[in-house]
Design a protein around this motif. Sequence first.
Motif, mmCIF file in Angstrom:
data_model
loop_
_atom_site.group_PDB
_atom_site.id
_atom_site.type_symbol
_atom_site.label_atom_id
_atom_site.label_comp_id
_atom_site.label_asym_id
_atom_site.label_seq_id
_atom_site.Cartn_x
_atom_site.Cartn_y
_atom_site.Cartn_z
ATOM 1 N N CYS A 38 60.228 42.549 23.206
ATOM 2 C CA CYS A 38 59.460 41.720 22.270
ATOM 3 C C CYS A 38 57.987 41.710 22.680
ATOM 4 C CB CYS A 38 60.018 40.298 22.245
ATOM 5 S SG CYS A 38 59.007 39.162 21.282
ATOM 6 N N CYS A 41 57.169 37.757 23.715
ATOM 7 C CA CYS A 41 57.770 37.061 24.863
ATOM 8 C C CYS A 41 58.511 37.988 25.821
ATOM 9 C CB CYS A 41 58.694 35.942 24.383
ATOM 10 S SG CYS A 41 60.249 36.536 23.705
ATOM 11 N N HIS A 43 61.205 39.462 25.621
ATOM 12 C CA HIS A 43 62.663 39.389 25.554
ATOM 13 C C HIS A 43 63.196 40.776 25.160
ATOM 14 C CE1 HIS A 43 66.399 37.245 25.162
ATOM 15 N NE2 HIS A 43 66.588 37.673 23.924
ATOM 16 N N CYS A 57 62.988 39.365 17.257
ATOM 17 C CA CYS A 57 63.348 38.925 18.604
ATOM 18 C C CYS A 57 64.367 37.793 18.510
ATOM 19 C CB CYS A 57 62.083 38.464 19.326
ATOM 20 S SG CYS A 57 62.411 37.687 20.898
ATOM 21 N N CYS A 60 62.317 34.414 20.418
ATOM 22 C CA CYS A 60 61.209 33.685 19.778
ATOM 23 C C CYS A 60 61.101 33.950 18.282
ATOM 24 C CB CYS A 60 59.887 34.008 20.482
ATOM 25 S SG CYS A 60 59.244 35.644 20.077
HETATM 26 ZN ZN LIG Z 1 60.248 37.253 21.509
#
Ligand SMILES: [Zn+2]
Length: 296
Positions: A38, A41, A43, A57, A60
């Motif tokens: 991501c 963030c 992720h 994602c 988030c």
């Molecule tokens: Zn994210």
Amino acid sequence: MENRFKSLSIFEFQSKFPDELSCINYLSDLKWENGYICKKCSHAHYCKGNRFFDGQCTHCRYIESATSGTLFHNCKFSLLKAFYIIYYVSTNRNGISSTELSRKLELRQKTCWLFKQKVMKAMESSGKIPMEGKVDVDETYVGGQDDGIKGRKGGRKKIVVLGIEKQGKGVSRMYAKVIDSASKENLKGFMQHHIKNEAFVRTDKWARYKGMEKEFPNIIREKSEKKGKNFVELHRCIMMFKAWLRGAHHSVKHLQSYINEYTYRFNRHKMKEGIFENLITRMIKKPPHTYKMIIT
Ligand SMILES: [Zn+2]
């Protein structure tokens, strides 16, 4: 012709990519085939967004499109037409002009020219597979009246250093680079990027190729005979490239792009399978190449 030497036929292309959705899905699968991170963030998991070709994602909820951050970024016309441009550029033996693309695809010539510059950016060599075995290196001027290729304002020429990898009686690969001067640093820089250290490199007697034995222990400097008689393949490659450049009415203004295009196709002349897919993959893995970057 054996199947493995064939590039994608127009029929295969059209059945694989009948519409916009098939193109965006193809890009989406390609973009995240080796994992997802991501942008917001970091992720590592995503799900398909509302538009199922977007990646969202799971942490988030940030949504990333399949084209953002790639050479397709900000493409102002349909992806289907963009795919056609990539198809023609990669599979036409001598490439295709932006005027011809404009006629075929009902797009403005300038639009085609700009997008083609992005495709050519993707054709740039990664330098990951350096030439080996017998390699000849020389430099040449491109542009000016002798070539029939327009130079920059004032008719200035450009210096290009090039290398060819020989195999039997032919040439298996070639690379070339526009350099601002034929200094030893520039020549050596090109050679180190594109040639394996242990290759049997041959250059002419020119002093600037002197003292490279540390980097290239098998280098030979040979007196260049009249009309390049002992560098026959190399000079044939130079002539063919210049003829192609002249035929396509290119000037030397974007010379490196044209070199990228020419050598990309040349280096795949024996193995055409996957040439279109390879180019699309390169386009999705490379960062955007903006208008500003192209014209400067
Ligand atoms: Zn994210």
